[in-house]
Design an enzyme around this catalytic site. Structure first.
Site, PDB file in Angstrom:
ATOM      1  N   GLU A  56       0.821  -1.204   0.000  1.00  0.00           N
ATOM      2  CA  GLU A  56       0.000   0.000   0.000  1.00  0.00           C
ATOM      3  C   GLU A  56       0.861   1.263   0.000  1.00  0.00           C
ATOM      4  OE1 GLU A  56      -3.632  -1.798   2.702  1.00  0.00           O
ATOM      5  OE2 GLU A  56      -1.843  -1.049   3.698  1.00  0.00           O
ATOM      6  N   ASP A 227      -7.808  -4.931   8.561  1.00  0.00           N
ATOM      7  CA  ASP A 227      -7.423  -3.683   7.895  1.00  0.00           C
ATOM      8  C   ASP A 227      -7.303  -3.835   6.386  1.00  0.00           C
ATOM      9  OD1 ASP A 227      -5.172  -5.260   7.870  1.00  0.00           O
ATOM     10  OD2 ASP A 227      -3.825  -3.778   8.727  1.00  0.00           O
TER      11      ASP A 227
HETATM   12  P1  NAD Z   1       2.209 -10.641  13.317  1.00  0.00           P
HETATM   13  O1  NAD Z   1       2.079 -11.592  12.186  1.00  0.00           O
HETATM   14  O2  NAD Z   1       3.562 -10.304  13.825  1.00  0.00           O
HETATM   15  O3  NAD Z   1       1.331 -11.132  14.554  1.00  0.00           O
HETATM   16  C1  NAD Z   1       0.018 -11.605  14.436  1.00  0.00           C
HETATM   17  C2  NAD Z   1      -0.249 -12.597  15.550  1.00  0.00           C
HETATM   18  O4  NAD Z   1      -1.633 -12.967  15.515  1.00  0.00           O
HETATM   19  C3  NAD Z   1       0.559 -13.892  15.426  1.00  0.00           C
HETATM   20  O5  NAD Z   1       1.314 -14.100  16.592  1.00  0.00           O
HETATM   21  C4  NAD Z   1      -0.515 -14.964  15.210  1.00  0.00           C
HETATM   22  O6  NAD Z   1      -0.170 -16.204  15.788  1.00  0.00           O
HETATM   23  C5  NAD Z   1      -1.704 -14.325  15.895  1.00  0.00           C
HETATM   24  N1  NAD Z   1      -3.005 -14.858  15.481  1.00  0.00           N
HETATM   25  C6  NAD Z   1      -3.448 -15.147  14.224  1.00  0.00           C
HETATM   26  N2  NAD Z   1      -4.714 -15.631  14.277  1.00  0.00           N
HETATM   27  C7  NAD Z   1      -5.074 -15.607  15.589  1.00  0.00           C
HETATM   28  C8  NAD Z   1      -6.263 -15.972  16.282  1.00  0.00           C
HETATM   29  N3  NAD Z   1      -7.328 -16.436  15.636  1.00  0.00           N
HETATM   30  N4  NAD Z   1      -6.299 -15.821  17.634  1.00  0.00           N
HETATM   31  C9  NAD Z   1      -5.220 -15.341  18.314  1.00  0.00           C
HETATM   32  N5  NAD Z   1      -4.061 -15.016  17.703  1.00  0.00           N
HETATM   33  C10 NAD Z   1      -3.988 -15.127  16.360  1.00  0.00           C
HETATM   34  O7  NAD Z   1       1.471  -9.290  12.828  1.00  0.00           O
HETATM   35  P2  NAD Z   1       1.591  -7.812  13.434  1.00  0.00           P
HETATM   36  O8  NAD Z   1       2.667  -7.046  12.752  1.00  0.00           O
HETATM   37  O9  NAD Z   1       1.573  -7.881  14.920  1.00  0.00           O
HETATM   38  O10 NAD Z   1       0.215  -7.214  12.907  1.00  0.00           O
HETATM   39  C11 NAD Z   1      -1.005  -7.696  13.415  1.00  0.00           C
HETATM   40  C12 NAD Z   1      -2.145  -7.180  12.568  1.00  0.00           C
HETATM   41  O11 NAD Z   1      -2.277  -5.770  12.723  1.00  0.00           O
HETATM   42  C13 NAD Z   1      -1.971  -7.422  11.073  1.00  0.00           C
HETATM   43  O12 NAD Z   1      -3.198  -7.879  10.564  1.00  0.00           O
HETATM   44  C14 NAD Z   1      -1.623  -6.069  10.509  1.00  0.00           C
HETATM   45  O13 NAD Z   1      -2.023  -5.917   9.175  1.00  0.00           O
HETATM   46  C15 NAD Z   1      -2.419  -5.166  11.441  1.00  0.00           C
HETATM   47  N6  NAD Z   1      -1.924  -3.804  11.560  1.00  0.00           N
HETATM   48  C16 NAD Z   1      -2.852  -2.822  11.608  1.00  0.00           C
HETATM   49  C17 NAD Z   1      -2.442  -1.517  11.763  1.00  0.00           C
HETATM   50  C18 NAD Z   1      -3.460  -0.427  11.874  1.00  0.00           C
HETATM   51  O14 NAD Z   1      -3.115   0.748  11.867  1.00  0.00           O
HETATM   52  N7  NAD Z   1      -4.708  -0.745  12.020  1.00  0.00           N
HETATM   53  C19 NAD Z   1      -1.078  -1.196  11.835  1.00  0.00           C
HETATM   54  C20 NAD Z   1      -0.140  -2.240  11.826  1.00  0.00           C
HETATM   55  C21 NAD Z   1      -0.575  -3.552  11.687  1.00  0.00           C
END
Ligand code: NAD
Length: 347
Positions: A56, A227
Protein backbone atom coordinates in the site's frame (compact mmCIF):
# COMPACT_ATOMS: atom_id res chain seq x y z
CA UNK A 1 21.06 15.68 0.73
CA UNK A 2 17.97 14.26 2.44
CA UNK A 3 17.84 13.78 6.24
CA UNK A 4 17.64 10.05 6.98
CA UNK A 5 16.72 7.81 9.91
CA UNK A 6 17.48 4.10 9.46
CA UNK A 7 16.65 1.13 11.66
CA UNK A 8 19.76 1.45 13.84
CA UNK A 9 19.10 5.20 14.23
CA UNK A 10 15.53 4.73 15.45
CA UNK A 11 16.73 2.06 17.88
CA UNK A 12 19.25 4.61 19.19
CA UNK A 13 16.57 7.32 19.43
CA UNK A 14 14.28 5.00 21.42
CA UNK A 15 17.24 4.21 23.69
CA UNK A 16 17.91 7.92 24.16
CA UNK A 17 14.37 9.19 24.75
CA UNK A 18 12.63 6.01 26.02
CA UNK A 19 9.80 4.13 24.33
CA UNK A 20 7.11 5.38 26.72
CA UNK A 21 8.08 9.06 26.26
CA UNK A 22 8.04 8.59 22.49
CA UNK A 23 4.59 6.92 22.59
CA UNK A 24 3.24 9.82 24.66
CA UNK A 25 4.67 12.44 22.33
CA UNK A 26 3.50 10.46 19.30
CA UNK A 27 -0.08 10.53 20.61
CA UNK A 28 0.27 14.31 21.14
CA UNK A 29 1.52 14.83 17.58
CA UNK A 30 -1.30 12.72 16.12
CA UNK A 31 -3.88 14.51 18.25
CA UNK A 32 -2.56 17.91 17.10
CA UNK A 33 -2.75 16.89 13.44
CA UNK A 34 -6.21 15.27 13.84
CA UNK A 35 -7.41 18.52 15.41
CA UNK A 36 -6.63 20.32 12.13
CA UNK A 37 -8.09 17.51 9.98
CA UNK A 38 -9.90 19.86 7.52
CA UNK A 39 -6.52 21.39 6.53
CA UNK A 40 -5.29 18.06 5.13
CA UNK A 41 -5.60 16.64 1.65
CA UNK A 42 -6.96 13.15 2.38
CA UNK A 43 -7.39 10.10 0.24
CA UNK A 44 -7.89 6.38 0.89
CA UNK A 45 -4.63 4.51 0.41
CA UNK A 46 -3.70 2.87 -2.86
CA UNK A 47 -3.64 -0.90 -2.34
CA UNK A 48 -2.13 -3.57 -4.59
CA UNK A 49 -3.55 -6.93 -3.49
CA UNK A 50 -2.08 -10.36 -4.17
CA UNK A 51 -3.15 -13.80 -2.97
CA UNK A 52 -0.97 -13.65 0.19
CA UNK A 53 -0.85 -9.96 1.00
CA UNK A 54 -1.07 -6.31 0.09
CA UNK A 55 1.34 -3.48 -0.73
CA UNK A 56 0.00 0.00 0.00
CA UNK A 57 0.94 3.64 -0.57
CA UNK A 58 -0.43 6.15 1.95
CA UNK A 59 -0.22 9.87 1.09
CA UNK A 60 -1.21 12.98 3.09
CA UNK A 61 -0.48 16.70 2.81
CA UNK A 62 -1.21 19.81 4.88
CA UNK A 63 -0.16 22.13 2.04
CA UNK A 64 3.32 22.66 3.53
CA UNK A 65 4.56 19.11 4.00
CA UNK A 66 3.59 16.05 1.97
CA UNK A 67 4.15 12.53 3.31
CA UNK A 68 3.81 9.04 2.01
CA UNK A 69 4.36 5.62 3.50
CA UNK A 70 5.06 2.39 1.65
CA UNK A 71 3.72 -0.49 3.75
CA UNK A 72 2.96 -4.16 3.19
CA UNK A 73 0.82 -6.70 5.01
CA UNK A 74 1.67 -10.39 4.45
CA UNK A 75 0.33 -12.63 7.25
CA UNK A 76 2.10 -15.74 5.93
CA UNK A 77 5.52 -14.06 6.07
CA UNK A 78 6.26 -15.05 9.67
CA UNK A 79 6.19 -18.74 8.68
CA UNK A 80 9.29 -18.11 6.54
CA UNK A 81 11.05 -15.84 9.04
CA UNK A 82 9.85 -12.52 7.59
CA UNK A 83 7.67 -9.87 9.21
CA UNK A 84 4.00 -9.41 8.37
CA UNK A 85 4.36 -5.62 8.14
CA UNK A 86 7.35 -3.56 6.92
CA UNK A 87 7.42 0.10 5.90
CA UNK A 88 9.41 3.17 4.98
CA UNK A 89 8.35 6.74 4.32
CA UNK A 90 9.19 10.23 3.14
CA UNK A 91 8.38 13.84 4.04
CA UNK A 92 8.56 16.38 1.21
CA UNK A 93 8.50 20.15 0.99
CA UNK A 94 5.32 21.06 -0.90
CA UNK A 95 6.76 24.36 -2.24
CA UNK A 96 9.66 22.73 -4.08
CA UNK A 97 8.45 19.12 -4.23
CA UNK A 98 11.82 18.03 -2.87
CA UNK A 99 11.94 15.12 -0.42
CA UNK A 100 13.46 16.46 2.83
CA UNK A 101 13.30 13.48 5.20
CA UNK A 102 13.29 9.72 4.69
CA UNK A 103 12.89 7.04 7.32
CA UNK A 104 12.44 3.41 8.16
CA UNK A 105 8.82 2.98 9.26
CA UNK A 106 8.48 -0.63 10.42
CA UNK A 107 9.30 0.27 14.02
CA UNK A 108 7.72 3.69 13.51
CA UNK A 109 4.43 2.11 12.36
CA UNK A 110 4.29 -0.08 15.46
CA UNK A 111 4.85 3.03 17.63
CA UNK A 112 2.29 5.14 15.75
CA UNK A 113 -0.36 2.40 15.65
CA UNK A 114 -0.03 1.86 19.39
CA UNK A 115 -0.10 5.61 20.09
CA UNK A 116 -3.18 6.01 17.88
CA UNK A 117 -4.93 3.07 19.60
CA UNK A 118 -4.24 4.54 23.03
CA UNK A 119 -5.31 8.02 21.94
CA UNK A 120 -8.63 6.62 20.67
CA UNK A 121 -9.10 4.66 23.89
CA UNK A 122 -8.34 7.74 25.99
CA UNK A 123 -11.25 9.46 24.22
CA UNK A 124 -13.64 6.49 24.14
CA UNK A 125 -12.96 4.00 26.94
CA UNK A 126 -14.41 4.43 30.41
CA UNK A 127 -11.96 6.71 32.26
CA UNK A 128 -11.55 4.22 35.10
CA UNK A 129 -10.31 1.48 32.69
CA UNK A 130 -7.27 -0.31 34.13
CA UNK A 131 -7.40 -3.80 32.60
CA UNK A 132 -7.04 -4.93 29.03
CA UNK A 133 -6.98 -8.02 26.85
CA UNK A 134 -4.69 -8.33 23.82
CA UNK A 135 -5.56 -11.01 21.27
CA UNK A 136 -2.68 -11.57 18.82
CA UNK A 137 0.80 -11.38 20.32
CA UNK A 138 2.90 -10.64 17.25
CA UNK A 139 5.07 -7.69 16.26
CA UNK A 140 2.59 -4.97 17.28
CA UNK A 141 1.56 -6.39 20.66
CA UNK A 142 4.20 -5.08 23.09
CA UNK A 143 3.91 -1.57 21.62
CA UNK A 144 0.15 -1.74 22.22
CA UNK A 145 0.58 -2.83 25.83
CA UNK A 146 3.12 -0.08 26.59
CA UNK A 147 1.04 2.66 24.94
CA UNK A 148 -2.03 1.67 26.98
CA UNK A 149 0.02 1.56 30.16
CA UNK A 150 1.61 4.95 29.52
CA UNK A 151 -1.32 6.87 28.06
CA UNK A 152 -4.28 5.27 29.89
CA UNK A 153 -2.77 3.83 33.04
CA UNK A 154 -3.54 0.20 32.17
CA UNK A 155 -2.06 -2.00 34.90
CA UNK A 156 -2.92 -5.56 33.86
CA UNK A 157 -3.05 -7.33 30.48
CA UNK A 158 -4.62 -10.71 29.76
CA UNK A 159 -3.03 -11.94 26.56
CA UNK A 160 -3.83 -14.69 24.06
CA UNK A 161 -2.32 -16.00 20.83
CA UNK A 162 -3.04 -19.28 19.04
CA UNK A 163 0.73 -19.75 18.88
CA UNK A 164 2.21 -20.46 22.36
CA UNK A 165 5.65 -19.28 21.16
CA UNK A 166 4.20 -15.79 20.52
CA UNK A 167 2.71 -15.79 24.02
CA UNK A 168 6.07 -16.74 25.56
CA UNK A 169 7.81 -13.98 23.58
CA UNK A 170 5.21 -11.41 24.73
CA UNK A 171 5.51 -12.43 28.38
CA UNK A 172 9.32 -12.28 28.25
CA UNK A 173 9.35 -8.85 26.55
CA UNK A 174 6.88 -7.47 29.10
CA UNK A 175 8.65 -8.91 32.16
CA UNK A 176 10.25 -5.57 33.11
CA UNK A 177 7.40 -3.33 31.89
CA UNK A 178 5.55 -2.90 35.17
CA UNK A 179 2.44 -4.43 33.55
CA UNK A 180 0.92 -7.49 35.22
CA UNK A 181 0.69 -10.07 32.41
CA UNK A 182 -1.49 -13.18 32.43
CA UNK A 183 -1.40 -15.56 29.45
CA UNK A 184 -4.94 -16.78 28.79
CA UNK A 185 -5.96 -20.20 27.48
CA UNK A 186 -8.27 -18.76 24.83
CA UNK A 187 -9.73 -15.48 23.60
CA UNK A 188 -12.94 -15.87 25.64
CA UNK A 189 -11.09 -16.16 28.95
CA UNK A 190 -8.74 -13.30 27.96
CA UNK A 191 -11.62 -10.84 27.51
CA UNK A 192 -13.57 -11.95 30.58
CA UNK A 193 -13.96 -8.98 32.96
CA UNK A 194 -11.53 -6.57 31.24
CA UNK A 195 -12.22 -2.90 30.43
CA UNK A 196 -10.57 -2.77 27.00
CA UNK A 197 -9.93 -5.41 24.31
CA UNK A 198 -7.34 -5.02 21.56
CA UNK A 199 -7.53 -7.44 18.64
CA UNK A 200 -4.31 -7.42 16.64
CA UNK A 201 -4.20 -10.74 14.83
CA UNK A 202 -2.96 -11.32 11.29
CA UNK A 203 -4.89 -13.58 8.96
CA UNK A 204 -6.00 -12.73 5.44
CA UNK A 205 -9.49 -13.97 6.24
CA UNK A 206 -12.85 -13.05 7.69
CA UNK A 207 -11.97 -14.31 11.14
CA UNK A 208 -14.12 -14.19 14.27
CA UNK A 209 -11.68 -13.30 17.01
CA UNK A 210 -14.47 -11.79 19.12
CA UNK A 211 -18.07 -12.97 19.05
CA UNK A 212 -20.97 -11.03 20.47
CA UNK A 213 -21.45 -13.27 23.52
CA UNK A 214 -17.87 -12.51 24.68
CA UNK A 215 -18.44 -8.75 24.94
CA UNK A 216 -19.96 -7.27 28.09
CA UNK A 217 -21.47 -3.81 28.59
CA UNK A 218 -19.10 -0.84 28.76
CA UNK A 219 -16.14 -2.46 26.99
CA UNK A 220 -13.99 -0.49 24.57
CA UNK A 221 -12.75 -2.54 21.60
CA UNK A 222 -9.61 -1.51 19.75
CA UNK A 223 -9.86 -3.54 16.52
CA UNK A 224 -6.47 -3.23 14.82
CA UNK A 225 -5.91 -6.42 12.82
CA UNK A 226 -8.85 -6.16 10.38
CA UNK A 227 -7.42 -3.68 7.89
CA UNK A 228 -7.95 -5.06 4.40
CA UNK A 229 -10.83 -6.22 2.19
CA UNK A 230 -11.69 -9.79 3.27
CA UNK A 231 -9.73 -9.42 6.57
CA UNK A 232 -11.87 -8.82 9.67
CA UNK A 233 -11.82 -9.82 13.35
CA UNK A 234 -15.22 -8.96 14.87
CA UNK A 235 -18.57 -10.64 14.51
CA UNK A 236 -20.97 -8.18 12.84
CA UNK A 237 -23.39 -8.39 15.81
CA UNK A 238 -20.84 -6.56 17.98
CA UNK A 239 -20.78 -3.66 15.52
CA UNK A 240 -24.58 -3.45 15.68
CA UNK A 241 -24.58 -3.37 19.48
CA UNK A 242 -21.83 -0.77 19.82
CA UNK A 243 -20.90 2.73 18.65
CA UNK A 244 -18.27 2.63 15.92
CA UNK A 245 -15.48 5.19 15.44
CA UNK A 246 -13.26 5.35 12.36
CA UNK A 247 -10.35 7.27 10.86
CA UNK A 248 -11.34 8.20 7.25
CA UNK A 249 -14.82 6.74 6.66
CA UNK A 250 -14.24 6.25 2.94
CA UNK A 251 -11.17 4.10 3.57
CA UNK A 252 -12.61 2.17 6.53
CA UNK A 253 -15.73 1.16 4.62
CA UNK A 254 -13.40 -0.71 2.23
CA UNK A 255 -10.87 -2.08 4.73
CA UNK A 256 -12.26 -2.06 8.27
CA UNK A 257 -14.65 -4.17 10.31
CA UNK A 258 -17.53 -2.15 8.82
CA UNK A 259 -16.89 -3.71 5.40
CA UNK A 260 -19.32 -6.31 6.79
CA UNK A 261 -22.05 -3.67 7.19
CA UNK A 262 -24.30 -1.79 4.73
CA UNK A 263 -22.74 1.29 3.06
CA UNK A 264 -24.86 3.65 5.19
CA UNK A 265 -23.97 2.02 8.55
CA UNK A 266 -23.53 4.96 10.95
CA UNK A 267 -19.99 5.76 12.12
CA UNK A 268 -18.28 8.72 13.79
CA UNK A 269 -14.90 9.96 12.57
CA UNK A 270 -12.45 10.21 15.45
CA UNK A 271 -11.19 13.66 14.44
CA UNK A 272 -14.68 15.01 15.15
CA UNK A 273 -14.46 13.77 18.75
CA UNK A 274 -10.98 15.31 19.09
CA UNK A 275 -12.19 18.63 17.65
CA UNK A 276 -15.26 18.64 19.92
CA UNK A 277 -17.65 18.36 16.95
CA UNK A 278 -19.07 14.94 17.91
CA UNK A 279 -19.68 13.01 21.09
CA UNK A 280 -17.58 9.99 22.00
CA UNK A 281 -18.99 7.47 24.47
CA UNK A 282 -22.59 8.26 25.43
CA UNK A 283 -22.88 6.14 28.58
CA UNK A 284 -20.76 3.94 30.83
CA UNK A 285 -22.45 0.74 29.62
CA UNK A 286 -22.14 1.54 25.91
CA UNK A 287 -19.76 -0.62 23.85
CA UNK A 288 -17.33 1.61 21.92
CA UNK A 289 -15.35 0.27 18.96
CA UNK A 290 -12.35 1.89 17.31
CA UNK A 291 -12.35 0.28 13.85
CA UNK A 292 -8.66 1.00 13.23
CA UNK A 293 -7.15 0.47 9.79
CA UNK A 294 -4.31 3.02 9.93
CA UNK A 295 -4.58 6.37 8.17
CA UNK A 296 -1.98 8.48 6.35
CA UNK A 297 -2.23 11.50 8.70
CA UNK A 298 -0.94 9.27 11.54
CA UNK A 299 2.14 8.52 9.43
CA UNK A 300 2.52 12.21 8.62
CA UNK A 301 2.54 12.92 12.39
CA UNK A 302 4.93 10.04 13.07
CA UNK A 303 7.40 11.25 10.44
CA UNK A 304 7.19 14.81 11.81
CA UNK A 305 7.94 13.56 15.31
CA UNK A 306 10.80 11.34 14.19
CA UNK A 307 12.44 14.21 12.30
CA UNK A 308 12.13 16.41 15.41
CA UNK A 309 13.58 13.66 17.64
CA UNK A 310 16.51 13.12 15.24
CA UNK A 311 17.26 16.85 15.26
CA UNK A 312 16.89 17.08 19.06
CA UNK A 313 19.36 14.21 19.43
CA UNK A 314 21.79 15.84 16.97
CA UNK A 315 21.59 12.81 14.71
CA UNK A 316 23.34 14.03 11.60
CA UNK A 317 22.57 11.43 8.96
CA UNK A 318 21.61 12.10 5.36
CA UNK A 319 21.55 10.30 2.02
CA UNK A 320 22.12 11.63 -1.48
CA UNK A 321 18.65 10.78 -2.73
CA UNK A 322 18.18 13.83 -4.94
CA UNK A 323 20.42 14.77 -7.87
CA UNK A 324 21.62 18.33 -7.32
CA UNK A 325 23.61 19.73 -10.26
CA UNK A 326 25.09 23.23 -9.81
CA UNK A 327 23.23 24.26 -12.97
CA UNK A 328 19.76 22.73 -12.52
CA UNK A 329 19.32 22.38 -16.27
CA UNK A 330 22.65 20.60 -16.69
CA UNK A 331 21.49 17.28 -15.20
CA UNK A 332 23.46 15.43 -17.86
CA UNK A 333 26.63 17.16 -16.61
CA UNK A 334 26.49 14.97 -13.48
CA UNK A 335 27.32 12.01 -15.70
CA UNK A 336 30.62 13.50 -16.87
CA UNK A 337 33.63 11.67 -15.45
CA UNK A 338 35.05 14.95 -14.08
CA UNK A 339 31.83 15.98 -12.27
CA UNK A 340 32.45 16.51 -8.50
CA UNK A 341 29.75 13.95 -7.65
CA UNK A 342 31.35 11.23 -9.79
CA UNK A 343 32.68 8.29 -7.77
CA UNK A 344 34.65 5.34 -9.12
CA UNK A 345 32.27 2.48 -9.97
CA UNK A 346 31.97 0.16 -6.97
CA UNK A 347 33.02 2.81 -4.45
P1 NAD B 1 2.21 -10.64 13.32
O1 NAD B 1 2.08 -11.59 12.19
O2 NAD B 1 3.56 -10.30 13.83
O3 NAD B 1 1.33 -11.13 14.55
C1 NAD B 1 0.02 -11.61 14.44
C2 NAD B 1 -0.25 -12.60 15.55
O4 NAD B 1 -1.63 -12.97 15.52
C3 NAD B 1 0.56 -13.89 15.43
O5 NAD B 1 1.31 -14.10 16.59
C4 NAD B 1 -0.52 -14.96 15.21
O6 NAD B 1 -0.17 -16.20 15.79
C5 NAD B 1 -1.70 -14.32 15.89
N1 NAD B 1 -3.00 -14.86 15.48
C6 NAD B 1 -3.45 -15.15 14.22
N2 NAD B 1 -4.71 -15.63 14.28
C7 NAD B 1 -5.07 -15.61 15.59
C8 NAD B 1 -6.26 -15.97 16.28
N3 NAD B 1 -7.33 -16.44 15.64
N4 NAD B 1 -6.30 -15.82 17.63
C9 NAD B 1 -5.22 -15.34 18.31
N5 NAD B 1 -4.06 -15.02 17.70
C10 NAD B 1 -3.99 -15.13 16.36
O7 NAD B 1 1.47 -9.29 12.83
P2 NAD B 1 1.59 -7.81 13.43
O8 NAD B 1 2.67 -7.05 12.75
O9 NAD B 1 1.57 -7.88 14.92
O10 NAD B 1 0.22 -7.21 12.91
C11 NAD B 1 -1.01 -7.70 13.41
C12 NAD B 1 -2.14 -7.18 12.57
O11 NAD B 1 -2.28 -5.77 12.72
C13 NAD B 1 -1.97 -7.42 11.07
O12 NAD B 1 -3.20 -7.88 10.56
C14 NAD B 1 -1.62 -6.07 10.51
O13 NAD B 1 -2.02 -5.92 9.17
C15 NAD B 1 -2.42 -5.17 11.44
N6 NAD B 1 -1.92 -3.80 11.56
C16 NAD B 1 -2.85 -2.82 11.61
C17 NAD B 1 -2.44 -1.52 11.76
C18 NAD B 1 -3.46 -0.43 11.87
O14 NAD B 1 -3.12 0.75 11.87
N7 NAD B 1 -4.71 -0.75 12.02
C19 NAD B 1 -1.08 -1.20 11.84
C20 NAD B 1 -0.14 -2.24 11.83
C21 NAD B 1 -0.58 -3.55 11.69
Amino acid sequence: MVEFVGVSDIVALVGRFGVEAILTEMADYIEADYRRWPEFEKTPRLASHSSDGVIELMPASDGKLFSFKYVNGHPKNTAVGLQTVTAFGVLSDVDTGYPVFMSEMTLLTALRTAAMSALAAKLLARPESRTMAIIGLGAQSEFQALAFKTILGIKAVKAFDTDPAAARKFAANMAESGIEVEIAADAASAVLGVDIVTTVTADKAKATILSDNMIGAGIHINAVGGDCPGKTELQADILMRGKVFVELTEQTRIEGEIQQMPADFPVTELWEVIAGAAEGRNSSDQITIFDSVGFAIEDFSALRLLRDLARRAGLDRSIDLVANPADPRDLFGLLRADAPEALPVGA
